[in-house]
Design a protein around this motif. Structure first.
Motif, PDB file in Angstrom:
ATOM      1  N   PRO A   1       0.920  -1.317  -0.094  1.00 11.64           N
ATOM      2  CA  PRO A   1       0.062   0.323  -0.301  1.00 11.64           C
ATOM      3  C   PRO A   1       0.858   0.697  -0.669  1.00 11.64           C
ATOM      4  N   GLY A   2       0.533   1.973  -1.020  1.00 11.16           N
ATOM      5  CA  GLY A   2       1.221   3.730  -1.059  1.00 11.16           C
ATOM      6  C   GLY A   2       2.044   3.438  -2.290  1.00 11.16           C
ATOM      7  N   SER A   3       2.480   2.845  -2.736  1.00 14.07           N
ATOM      8  CA  SER A   3       3.157   2.595  -4.423  1.00 14.07           C
ATOM      9  C   SER A   3       2.176   3.182  -5.094  1.00 14.07           C
TER      10      SER A   3
ATOM     11  N   TRP B   1       0.319   0.069  -6.434  1.00 11.77           N
ATOM     12  CA  TRP B   1      -0.679  -1.053  -5.909  1.00 11.77           C
ATOM     13  C   TRP B   1      -1.699  -0.632  -6.110  1.00 11.77           C
ATOM     14  N   ASP B   2      -1.561   1.179  -6.467  1.00  7.82           N
ATOM     15  CA  ASP B   2      -3.124   1.278  -6.693  1.00  7.82           C
ATOM     16  C   ASP B   2      -3.813   1.323  -7.942  1.00  7.82           C
TER      17      ASP B   2
ATOM     18  N   GLN C   1      -4.054  -3.563   8.495  1.00  6.40           N
ATOM     19  CA  GLN C   1      -4.085  -2.513   8.851  1.00  6.40           C
ATOM     20  C   GLN C   1      -4.219  -2.270  10.424  1.00  6.40           C
TER      21      GLN C   1
END
Length: 312
Positions: A34-36, A39-40, A301
């Motif tokens: 997550p955050g890349s 990934w999105d 998370q």
């Protein structure tokens, strides 16, 4: 034919298989999370809109076209092949440590693949140049989607992040480090040189374009008349987008026309898709592996947060 050792981003000998690994200067790949950007973005169905143009560019490479022509299942099972490819791509980004294993699996799978072209030249699937070209056409496709189909402009900062993440993805796929461009400018110089000097109008590329509006051969005979109109409509749209997202030099080599009116139509379609996709539910926007991975990451998370906040 003289066998020479390839230098970074130049044309290596086409008949020398590249061994896995690149010890000199090789950087270890890092799994995505997550955050890349990948990934999105890479798991969205919209991200695949330029996937066909990437495959056409790959098939125009003499080595890749020859191996695909003689050894691939793209004729007998085009749908199955596409599904397996999409699943593999999603694993690269959403598989965590499994992504590293998938990169190794692909190398093992391609190691024995070689084929001889009509000129008597033997091509190996793991030769450095074609192996790198397959990956780097993926960056071209991702950049094209980001520029043409995203509702937001591609900023220099986001472009740099996308480039760096794709170079990391190349390491997951065990592309030799010397074949990965150091900068975005290096990539475009390499890409333009490959289109101009290496790619050919290979029959596989032309055949794939021709088959886009045909019913897949694996469809049972009794269903073919029912699916023909859908294949014709969807296939023509896919072919239109594919031709429009190819670089002009590749279109010229394939003898494909592209008019100013075609360009306006593609821009209008890209605007509609780019604005509509973010409004769809996540389950509809993302392919299955990507959707499940994103769900699992959020659950993890929440679990970590619960542990951190537990009374002691």
């Amino acid at each position: 034919m003289t066998l020479t050792e390839p230098t970074p981003l130049t044309t290596p000998a086409r008949n020398v298989p590249e061994q896995a690994g690149d010890p000199a200067g090789r950087r270890e790949p890092e799994p995505f999370g997550p955050g890349s950007i990948l990934w999105d973005d890479l798991g969205m169905y919209l991200s695949a809109v330029a996937g066909n143009s990437a495959f056409i560019l790959q098939a125009m490479h003499p080595a890749i076209g020859t191996v695909v022509d003689q050894l691939s299942s793209f004729r007998a099972d085009p749908v199955g092949r596409a599904m397996r490819s999409f699943a593999s791509v999603q694993t690269w980004v959403y598989g965590g440590e499994e992504a590293i294993a998938e990169g190794r699996r692909l190398r093992r799978m391609h190691r024995p693949l070689s084929a001889e072209d009509e000129n008597g030249t033997r091509h190996h699937a793991l030769s450095a140049e074609p192996w790198a070209w397959v990956h780097l056409t993926g960056y071209y496709a991702a950049d094209t989607v980001a520029r043409r189909f995203s509702p937001e402009p591609l900023t220099p900062e986001r472009e740099q992040r996308l480039f760096e993440e794709f170079m990391n993805l190349g390491r997951i796929l065990q592309v030799p480090e010397r074949m990965l461009p150091a900068t975005i400018a290096d990539f475009w110089a390499y890409f333009d040189r490959m289109v101009a000097d290496t790619l050919v109008p290979h029959r596989v590329a032309l055949e794939v374009l021709d088959r886009m509006d045909k019913v897949p051969p694996t469809v049972p005979a009794r269903l073919r008349p029912l699916l023909a109109p859908l294949s014709l409509t969807g296939g023509r749209l896919a072919r239109f987008v594919t031709v429009g997202t190819l670089p002009p030099g590749a279109r010229d080599k394939l003898g494909l026309s592209w008019t100013a009116r075609d360009e306006r139509r593609l821009r209008a379609l890209a605007t509609v898709l780019g604005r509509t996709a973010p409004l769809l539910p996540e389950r509809v926007r993302y392919m299955p592996i990507a959707y499940r991975a994103r769900q699992a990451a959020r659950a993890h998370q929440r679990w970590q947060k619960a542990l951190a906040e537990r009374p002691l």
